[in-house]
Design an enzyme around this catalytic site. Structure first.
Site, PDB file in Angstrom:
ATOM      1  N   ASP A 135       0.842  -1.182   0.000  1.00 49.75           N
ATOM      2  CA  ASP A 135       0.000   0.000   0.000  1.00 49.75           C
ATOM      3  C   ASP A 135       0.884   1.240   0.000  1.00 49.75           C
ATOM      4  O   ASP A 135       2.044   1.208   0.430  1.00 49.75           O
ATOM      5  CB  ASP A 135      -0.902   0.020   1.240  1.00 49.75           C
ATOM      6  CG  ASP A 135      -1.920  -1.113   1.217  1.00 49.75           C
ATOM      7  OD1 ASP A 135      -2.259  -1.564   0.106  1.00 49.75           O
ATOM      8  OD2 ASP A 135      -2.360  -1.539   2.299  1.00 49.75           O
ATOM      9  N   ILE A 136       0.330   2.340  -0.453  1.00 48.06           N
ATOM     10  CA  ILE A 136       1.124   3.549  -0.630  1.00 48.06           C
ATOM     11  C   ILE A 136       1.633   4.121   0.699  1.00 48.06           C
ATOM     12  O   ILE A 136       2.616   4.853   0.739  1.00 48.06           O
ATOM     13  CB  ILE A 136       0.320   4.617  -1.403  1.00 48.06           C
ATOM     14  CG1 ILE A 136       1.255   5.684  -1.969  1.00 48.06           C
ATOM     15  CG2 ILE A 136      -0.771   5.220  -0.519  1.00 48.06           C
ATOM     16  CD1 ILE A 136       0.588   6.609  -2.955  1.00 48.06           C
TER      17      ILE A 136
END
Length: 359
Positions: free
Chosen positions: A161-162
């Site tokens: 995930d970012i």
């Protein structure tokens, strides 16, 4: 103010987001979740005609300091320590008031809010994406220009995930360049100086750094995508539990390792991924207790494990979850920060570099 700040940032980055929940404040959506839990415990349902009124207060200040640092960096004149505090050596405020945040809301634009994903945002949306705003583009665009390639393919060993940091030696990747018109700079031993210069050019951009650029024959490069599920990854998660957790609970959870877990496709990615049950292995797990409610957990897991869902259970879609192993209810434990500390893969591999044949 954390949720307000983050929702502003998301709205600037993705103005195309829409739907019934977008205009609903986060705290209202959160309260809706608590009402369901209260109803299950009490057997009563909420109604506007009731004389009983409940006030629910949410307090979560773990990210206040990092949010304040962001605002001080982007708006130094609006969020600075007063002369009075500096002269009296008082500690600077660690949070932001709603009034202060409202004063800069209109000035938080897309450029300030911009983040750097590994791959470009999905192109399914109506508006064209902004080019060059991903790790793959920042790497591939420079390589294509350097070697006159018509196209490229960016392949990595997994993705996160970012909001997850990739630490250690970084994420292994390979770039395939197609139809290159300029190949002499990487013939023979020329590639050593050429790729060193390319690495320096890539790293001159902000938000990205690559190490150990080298050339690989196709059969070696293709091994990056082979046996993905056989790889292991090491994580460190900073977690919070609503209920206090004892040393005995940590010891009990640790004693269950190694174990096999079953994960249904998480709710947060169900829109873009098929609904499947996946078996994954947690090989090692250790804890560092910070206080009764905060702790760090270090994990080594099979690649492809959804770590966030393993921690909080994802409404029972991951079984067993860390919440279950610790003996607390689903959803009572969650991740505040997550880091990948290592991908168990030697990359680039140690091979005897021989002249690459170009077709």
């Amino acid at each position: 103010m954390k949720t307000v700040n983050r929702e502003i940032l998301v709205s600037r980055i993705r103005p195309d987001f829409n739907g019934t929940l977008v205009a609903v404040p986060y705290k209202v959506r959160n309260i809706d979740g608590y009402l369901k839990k209260l109803s299950s415990y009490s057997g009563k349902r909420p109604t506007l005609s009731s004389d009983l009124q409940l006030m629910i207060t949410f307090e979560q200040d773990e990210s206040d300091f990092s949010d304040l640092q962001f605002l001080q960096k982007e708006f130094p004149n609006d969020f600075r320590v007063s002369k009075r505090n500096r002269n009296s050596h008082q500690e600077a405020a660690s949070s932001v008031s709603k009034q202060q945040l409202q004063q800069v809301t209109g000035r938080i634009n897309e450029q300030i809010a911009k983040c750097l994903p590994q791959s470009p945002w999905s192109e399914e949306k109506d508006e064209p994406r902004e080019p060059g705003n991903s790790v793959s583009e920042k790497v591939c665009d420079i390589l294509k220009k350097q070697f006159g390639a018509s196209d490229s393919r960016f392949v990595t060993s997994g993705r996160e995930d970012i909001d997850v940091r990739m630490l250690g030696t970084g994420r292994p990747f390979v770039v395939e360049l197609r139809n290159c018109r300029i190949t002499s700079p990487v013939r023979g031993l020329n590639y050593l100086e050429t790729l060193k210069a390319v690495e320096k050019t890539i790293n001159s951009q902000k938000d990205i750094k690559v190490n150990f650029l080298t050339r690989l024959p196709r059969d070696i490069a293709e091994k990056l995508s082979v046996g993905q599920e056989d790889k292991r990854k090491q994580y460190c998660a900073y977690c919070y539990s609503i209920l206090p957790i004892s040393d005995e609970q940590f010891a009990t959870a640790r004693s269950k390792i190694p174990l096999t877990i079953v994960q249904k496709t998480p709710v947060r990615v169900l829109k873009r991924r098929a609904l499947l049950d996946r078996e994954r292995t947690v090989y090692t797990m250790d804890f560092l207790k910070l206080d009764d409610h905060h702790f760090e957990v270090r994990l080594e897991t099979q690649a492809g494990t959804y770590i966030k869902e393993f921690v909080h259970g994802d409404f029972g879609r991951t079984r067993p979850s860390l919440a279950e192993l610790l003996g607390v209810d689903q959803g009572e434990v969650d991740i505040l920060e997550l880091d990948v500390e290592q991908v168990d893969l030697e990359w680039p591999p140690s091979i005897k570099q021989s002249p690459i044949k170009f077709r």
